[in-house]
Scaffold this active site. Structure first.
Site, PDB file in Angstrom:
ATOM      1  N   LYS A 118     -39.671  37.678   4.071  1.00 46.20           N
ATOM      2  CA  LYS A 118     -40.441  38.791   3.482  1.00 46.20           C
ATOM      3  C   LYS A 118     -40.752  39.899   4.471  1.00 46.20           C
ATOM      4  O   LYS A 118     -40.674  41.072   4.162  1.00 46.20           O
ATOM      5  CB  LYS A 118     -41.798  38.276   2.985  1.00 46.20           C
ATOM      6  N   ASP A 175     -51.107  31.669  -1.163  1.00 43.34           N
ATOM      7  CA  ASP A 175     -50.521  30.664  -0.275  1.00 43.34           C
ATOM      8  C   ASP A 175     -51.590  30.026   0.612  1.00 43.34           C
ATOM      9  O   ASP A 175     -51.587  28.813   0.851  1.00 43.34           O
ATOM     10  CB  ASP A 175     -49.440  31.305   0.602  1.00 43.34           C
ATOM     11  N   GLU A 231     -46.037  34.366 -10.731  1.00 41.58           N
ATOM     12  CA  GLU A 231     -45.383  34.945  -9.540  1.00 41.58           C
ATOM     13  C   GLU A 231     -45.656  36.431  -9.434  1.00 41.58           C
ATOM     14  O   GLU A 231     -45.571  37.175 -10.423  1.00 41.58           O
ATOM     15  CB  GLU A 231     -43.870  34.691  -9.668  1.00 41.58           C
TER      16      GLU A 231
END
Ligand code: A2G
Length: 463
Positions: free
Chosen positions: A240, A196, A51
């Site tokens: 975000k 992503d 992450e």
């Protein structure tokens, strides 16, 4: 063998997917009075480990999930883009002329993500869409839970880019699509990494992927048998783009990079990511912890101190190192952020090795790495949330071998590794101990917890 074409006959879509395609087709027809020419799907993802390290240059380990963004689309012969969403009460219709396309990064709405993908594709292909004299009618249906760390926005960007490519008969490879989608989502203002989009475009059913950057490359990794990954939504929503949390971490990593590079005697203009420091200084990643402890101090750095170390005036500092939404920053936790990045990068490689070696203790070791990763996100990277921490603890208590937040954090979902034989009890326990305590969450239960398996990547469906 990795497939190189995106196009599949609609008849090959699985039956559940066909149901969703019918829903989006009916909506398209209701809004635009005709059937769409074709459909595109792009999946969300769950990151199993790794992450906040993709934008530092390090490999990550996600898999695609079944939930996706579906787009139905046709050329409309006008100079307009007309966008409609099946969930129109949440996501209102939007129309724009092709010659005034604008992405509002200060107040991003769902359709701005679509426009990112549209613009990213036409700019990449140097395609003059204004003289093509055809706009597009587009209907969207999303089943990825929004603001939950499962990458619904990047799936929309990828679907939009792919739909634009096919509508205008452009030709772009899968790797190019993944890279350009990640670049163009930055029009929204977040300085994201490429994880992503890479998994949404390149995923293959049945495998998680190790994704490496610069250059982008992926390796399929089979997950060990005997356990399953279960996603549980904390139901704390994160967006975000609407906060500066994410970009603050990107900036802190950038500053740590510069200070470490200087201390290692490297040319700071050639070094932009924490991975560059490690590679140029020729230090194995698992020994970077020592370097961080030697060079950086634990107390937060003040802006003045960073300027002094890097020999920059405050205005040079602001223009070269800060982004639009981080210009106000005065303090930076560089030691903690760099330590997380290097340790997390090592955990990713250990995770992959354990998956490949397969031993009796594989599942236990994978679980342990996931739980360590969560602790690091919570304590060093400070991207967790009290409800996420509580959920991770409850997942472990309910029988998970490991559990962690997934995605950007500050809310959203956990992913837990749960032995097959414990899954049913795990779900019952979590419902009782987390979801029933939060009364407002009851209505979300059906979509809040679900076991998942590695799904396939983006596809174009045609009749
Ligand atoms: O946080 C988000 O999902 C980022 N995606 C992704 O790149 C990664 O940094 C992740 C944390 O690991 C975007 O910014 C689009």
């Amino acid at each position: 063998m990795t497939e190189t074409t995106f196009v599949k006959p609609l008849s090959l879509a699985e039956s559940k997917k066909k149901n969703y395609i019918n829903i989006v087709k009916t909506h398209f027809n209701k809004k635009f009075g005709s059937d769409p020419s074709f459909y595109v799907r792009a999946p969300g993802r769950v990151n199993l480990i790794g992450e906040h390290i993709d934008y530092c240059g390090y490999a990550v380990f996600p898999m695609a999930i079944e939930q996706d963004i579906l787009v139905a689309i046709s050329l409309n012969g006008s100079n307009k883009i007309n966008l409609t969403n099946v969930k129109e009460s949440l996501y209102p219709d939007f129309t724009t002329s092709l010659d005034v396309l604008k992405i509002d990064s200060l107040n991003p709405k769902w359709y701005h993500y679509y426009l990112c993908g549209f613009l990213g594709m036409v700019e990449h292909a140097s395609y003059d869409y204004l003289s093509s004299s055809s706009g597009l009618d587009i209907a969207v249906l999303g089943t990825v839970p929004p603001s939950a760390g499962l990458s619904s926005s990047s799936a929309l960007v990828c679907a939009a880019a792919l739909a634009t490519m096919h509508a205008y008969s452009l030709s772009v490879s899968k790797l190019e699509l993944a890279s350009l989608s990640s670049k163009c989502e930055r029009y929204i203002g977040t300085e994201g990494g490429g994880m992503d989009h890479a998994i949404s475009v390149l995923a293959e059913p049945g495998s998680a992927k190790l994704i490496e950057f610069n250059p982008l490359q992926t390796t399929n990794v089979l997950l060990p048998e005997g356990a399953i990954f279960v996603i549980a939504n904390s139901c704390v929503e994160i967006n975000k783009a609407a906060t500066s949390h994410y970009n603050i971490r990107v900036v802190e990593c950038r500053l740590a990079t510069q200070i470490l590079a200087k201390a290692c005697g490297l040319n700071v203009t050639e070094v932009s990511k924490l991975k560059d420091v490690q590679e140029f200084a020729n230090i194995p990643v698992d020994q970077m912890e020592k370097k961080v402890k030697e060079v950086l101090h634990e107390n937060p750095y003040s802006r003045t101190e960073v300027c002094q170390i890097l020999e920059l005036s405050d205005s040079e500092f602001e223009t070269t190192l800060l982004s639009a939404n981080t210009k106000f920053l005065q303090e930076f936790k560089l030691y903690q952020r760099a330590l997380h990045v290097y340790q997390e990068a090592s955990r990713v490689w250990r995770f992959k090795e354990i998956c490949e070696k397969k031993s009796e203790t594989s599942l236990l070791m994978l679980g342990q790495l996931m739980t360590e990763s969560h602790a690091s996100c919570r304590d060093l990277y400070e991207c967790s949330h009290p409800d996420l921490d509580e959920l991770v603890q409850l997942c472990l208590k309910a029988g998970a071998l490991g559990s962690r937040l997934t995605g950007a954090g500050w809310g959203g979902c956990t992913v837990s590794l749960v032995p097959f034989e414990k899954v049913d009890n795990f779900l019952v326990d979590l419902k009782k101990n987390y979801y029933s305590k939060h009364f407002r969450l009851q209505e979300l239960l059906d979509t809040a917890i679900f076991p998942t398996k590695p799904g396939g990547g983006a596809v174009i469906y045609e009749d």
